[in-house]
Motif scaffolding. Structure first.
Motif, short mmCIF file in Angstrom:
data_model
loop_
_atom_site.label_atom_id
_atom_site.label_comp_id
_atom_site.label_asym_id
_atom_site.label_seq_id
_atom_site.Cartn_x
_atom_site.Cartn_y
_atom_site.Cartn_z
N GLY A 71 -28.32 -15.57 -14.93
CA GLY A 71 -29.29 -16.26 -14.09
C GLY A 71 -30.32 -15.29 -13.52
N PRO A 72 -31.47 -15.79 -13.14
CA PRO A 72 -32.53 -14.90 -12.65
C PRO A 72 -32.17 -14.18 -11.36
CG PRO A 72 -33.13 -17.21 -12.34
CD PRO A 72 -31.92 -17.20 -13.19
N ASP A 73 -31.49 -14.84 -10.45
CA ASP A 73 -31.16 -14.21 -9.16
C ASP A 73 -30.32 -12.96 -9.34
OD1 ASP A 73 -32.54 -16.21 -7.91
OD2 ASP A 73 -30.77 -17.37 -7.34
N LYS A 74 -29.24 -13.08 -10.09
CA LYS A 74 -28.35 -11.93 -10.28
C LYS A 74 -29.01 -10.87 -11.18
CE LYS A 74 -23.98 -14.26 -9.38
NZ LYS A 74 -22.61 -14.62 -9.88
N ASN A 75 -29.94 -11.29 -12.01
CA ASN A 75 -30.67 -10.32 -12.82
C ASN A 75 -31.59 -9.48 -11.93
OD1 ASN A 75 -30.93 -9.27 -15.42
ND2 ASN A 75 -32.75 -10.46 -15.86
N PHE A 76 -32.26 -10.13 -10.96
CA PHE A 76 -33.07 -9.38 -10.00
C PHE A 76 -32.19 -8.40 -9.23
CE2 PHE A 76 -36.05 -13.31 -9.42
CZ PHE A 76 -36.58 -13.10 -10.68
N GLU A 77 -31.06 -8.90 -8.75
CA GLU A 77 -30.15 -8.06 -7.97
C GLU A 77 -29.65 -6.88 -8.80
OE1 GLU A 77 -25.89 -8.36 -5.54
OE2 GLU A 77 -26.63 -10.07 -6.70
N PHE A 78 -29.32 -7.14 -10.05
CA PHE A 78 -28.82 -6.08 -10.92
C PHE A 78 -29.84 -4.95 -11.04
CE2 PHE A 78 -28.46 -3.99 -15.01
CZ PHE A 78 -27.10 -3.70 -15.11
N LEU A 79 -31.08 -5.30 -11.28
CA LEU A 79 -32.12 -4.29 -11.44
C LEU A 79 -32.33 -3.48 -10.16
CD1 LEU A 79 -34.83 -6.12 -13.56
CD2 LEU A 79 -33.77 -3.93 -14.11
N LEU A 80 -32.39 -4.16 -9.04
CA LEU A 80 -32.64 -3.47 -7.78
C LEU A 80 -31.49 -2.55 -7.38
CD1 LEU A 80 -34.29 -6.36 -5.69
CD2 LEU A 80 -35.41 -4.35 -6.69
N SER A 152 -43.73 -10.29 -9.02
CA SER A 152 -44.41 -9.04 -9.36
C SER A 152 -45.17 -8.40 -8.21
CB SER A 152 -45.39 -9.29 -10.51
OG SER A 152 -44.71 -9.79 -11.64
N CYS A 153 -45.21 -9.06 -7.05
CA CYS A 153 -45.96 -8.49 -5.92
C CYS A 153 -45.05 -7.72 -4.97
CB CYS A 153 -46.69 -9.58 -5.16
SG CYS A 153 -45.66 -10.53 -4.03
N LEU A 154 -43.76 -7.56 -5.29
CA LEU A 154 -42.80 -7.02 -4.33
C LEU A 154 -42.25 -5.65 -4.73
CD1 LEU A 154 -40.81 -10.33 -3.71
CD2 LEU A 154 -42.70 -9.39 -2.35
N ILE A 155 -42.35 -4.70 -3.77
CA ILE A 155 -41.75 -3.38 -3.91
C ILE A 155 -40.74 -3.20 -2.78
CG2 ILE A 155 -42.19 -0.90 -3.89
CD1 ILE A 155 -44.96 -1.43 -4.99
N TYR A 156 -39.52 -2.80 -3.13
CA TYR A 156 -38.42 -2.68 -2.18
C TYR A 156 -38.05 -1.22 -1.98
CZ TYR A 156 -37.70 -7.57 -3.71
OH TYR A 156 -37.86 -8.90 -4.04
N ALA A 157 -37.87 -0.81 -0.73
CA ALA A 157 -37.37 0.53 -0.45
C ALA A 157 -35.88 0.58 -0.76
CB ALA A 157 -37.61 0.90 1.01
N ILE A 161 -32.42 -1.91 0.22
CA ILE A 161 -31.72 -2.70 -0.79
C ILE A 161 -30.22 -2.78 -0.54
CG2 ILE A 161 -31.09 -2.73 -3.25
CD1 ILE A 161 -33.95 -1.71 -3.83
N GLN A 162 -29.63 -1.69 -0.09
CA GLN A 162 -28.17 -1.68 0.12
C GLN A 162 -27.73 -2.65 1.21
OE1 GLN A 162 -26.98 2.23 1.42
NE2 GLN A 162 -28.78 2.47 2.73
N ASP A 163 -28.65 -3.09 2.07
CA ASP A 163 -28.30 -4.02 3.15
C ASP A 163 -28.83 -5.43 2.91
OD1 ASP A 163 -26.97 -2.06 4.67
OD2 ASP A 163 -28.86 -1.36 5.55
N ARG A 173 -33.79 -20.30 -5.70
CA ARG A 173 -35.01 -20.14 -6.50
C ARG A 173 -35.99 -19.14 -5.90
NH1 ARG A 173 -34.83 -24.29 -10.45
NH2 ARG A 173 -33.90 -26.24 -9.74
N PHE A 174 -35.68 -18.64 -4.70
CA PHE A 174 -36.59 -17.71 -4.04
C PHE A 174 -35.83 -16.51 -3.47
CE2 PHE A 174 -38.43 -21.97 -3.72
CZ PHE A 174 -39.63 -21.77 -4.40
N LEU A 175 -34.82 -16.06 -4.20
CA LEU A 175 -34.01 -14.94 -3.74
C LEU A 175 -34.86 -13.71 -3.45
CD1 LEU A 175 -30.65 -13.56 -4.84
CD2 LEU A 175 -32.63 -12.15 -5.38
N GLN A 176 -35.81 -13.40 -4.33
CA GLN A 176 -36.62 -12.20 -4.17
C GLN A 176 -37.37 -12.18 -2.84
OE1 GLN A 176 -37.23 -14.67 -6.25
NE2 GLN A 176 -39.39 -15.25 -6.13
N THR A 177 -37.68 -13.37 -2.33
CA THR A 177 -38.39 -13.52 -1.06
C THR A 177 -37.42 -13.60 0.11
OG1 THR A 177 -39.93 -14.90 -2.35
CG2 THR A 177 -40.23 -14.84 0.04
#
Length: 318
Positions: A71-80, A152-157, A161-163, A173-177
């Motif tokens: 799923g997209p949510d866990k894929n985002f989390e995996f990358l970060l 694509s507009c988001l950069i995370y320190a 991320i660890q918190d 549908r908006f986990l990244q936000t």
């Protein structure tokens, strides 16, 4: 020593887009020695072959293929959580940037310790003003919350991320936000809005899986997501955020396009009536009228409009 920035690209079954993005981005990141991380969500197409082609050109491309679609949510989390850098830029597989954009971003990241950076987007943030630092989370929500739905507009320190509470926003549908607004609700943070940089979208047709369910995603789910944010956010800020996205997405032109494709009807209007009232900044009677318009004439108008846009773009390029 960790690099200053990593590019993180989640992808699924869009090898034709990924190929174009890497063709554009790899020569730029090679120049700056920036690592690229790609998480393939078990694509059935030729994504792996596309990545290997560019790995032969640049050894700092890290490729992960999930055994099953997580799923997209866990894929985002995996990358970060699996990339290595002080800052991680989550970029969709249909977005790209220019060399001058990257130079501005790297300069900004090196100049201060931000918790998050929000990048502008071409055709989306031109009216949102110049670069600024947000210290008040309510101001950020009501002014930029709608724009921060764009992956694509988001950069995370990395330190943030660890918190991040990823699990709370699974299937929203908006986990990244959501993880950002959850984090800054309880901490004093610095969020840089870098509108002098505009991420670009590839001008080629894409398989948009959300289009047939626009009202489920951008009316119902969007409203419920924003209203579920921590109580530290004011009702006023939440309402402003909800309507700001509606003003961008649910225009009369968009409603007519959705109607022409069969993705908007009177039945859909009735089903999502409550959420349409909260998210669509168009008089209800206008929405009703569009929902019952004959689809065939609208489809013909849409085809003509697309041809005109293509002609205009080609004319400008010439």
């Amino acid at each position: 020593m960790k690099p200053l920035l990593a590019i993180c690209i989640p992808t699924f079954n869009r090898d034709y887009l990924l190929d174009k993005i890497l063709e554009q981005v790899v020569p730029i990141v090679m120049e700056f020695g920036i690592p690229v991380y790609i998480s393939d969500n078990a694509s059935p197409d030729n994504t792996g072959a596309v990545v290997r082609k560019y790995q032969a050109l640049y050894s700092n491309i890290n490729y992960f293929r999930q055994e099953t679609n997580i799923g997209p949510d866990k894929n985002f989390e995996f990358l970060l959580t699996h990339s290595e850098a002080k800052y991680k830029w989550l970029i969709h597989d249909s977005s790209y940037f220019l060399r001058k954009d990257l130079e501005v971003i790297l300069s900004a990241l090196a100049s201060d310790n931000y918790d998050f950076v929000v990048i502008g987007s071409k055709g989306r943030t031109e009216r949102l003003g110049s670069d600024r630092v947000y210290l008040d989370s309510n101001d950020l929500l009501q002014e930029l919350g709608w724009h921060m739905t764009l992956v694509s507009c988001l950069i995370y320190a990395d330190r943030a991320i660890q918190d991040l509470n990823f699990e709370r926003y699974y299937h929203s549908r908006f986990l990244q936000t959501g993880v950002i607004f959850e984090y800054i609700a309880f901490k004093r943070c610095q969020v840089l809005f870098l509108n002098s940089v505009k991420v670009k979208d590839l001008p080629i047709p894409k398989r948009d899986n959300w289009l047939p369910i626009s009202f489920e995603v951008f009316a119902k789910d969007w409203y419920l997501f924003v209203m579920s944010l921590p109580l530290s956010y004011s009702f006023y800020a939440k309402r402003k955020c909800i309507l700001a996205h509606g003003k961008y997405f649910f225009t009369i032109v968009t409603l007519m396009s959705l109607r022409s494709r069969g993705y908007f009807s009177y039945r859909i209007f009735v089903k999502y009536y409550f959420f349409i009232r909260q998210t669509v900044p168009i008089p209800l009677m206008v929405s009703v009228a569009i929902s019952i318009l004959p689809r065939r004439p609208l489809s013909l108008l849409g085809i003509c409009a697309r041809h005109i846009r293509q002609y205009s773009r080609l004319h400008r390029e010439c």
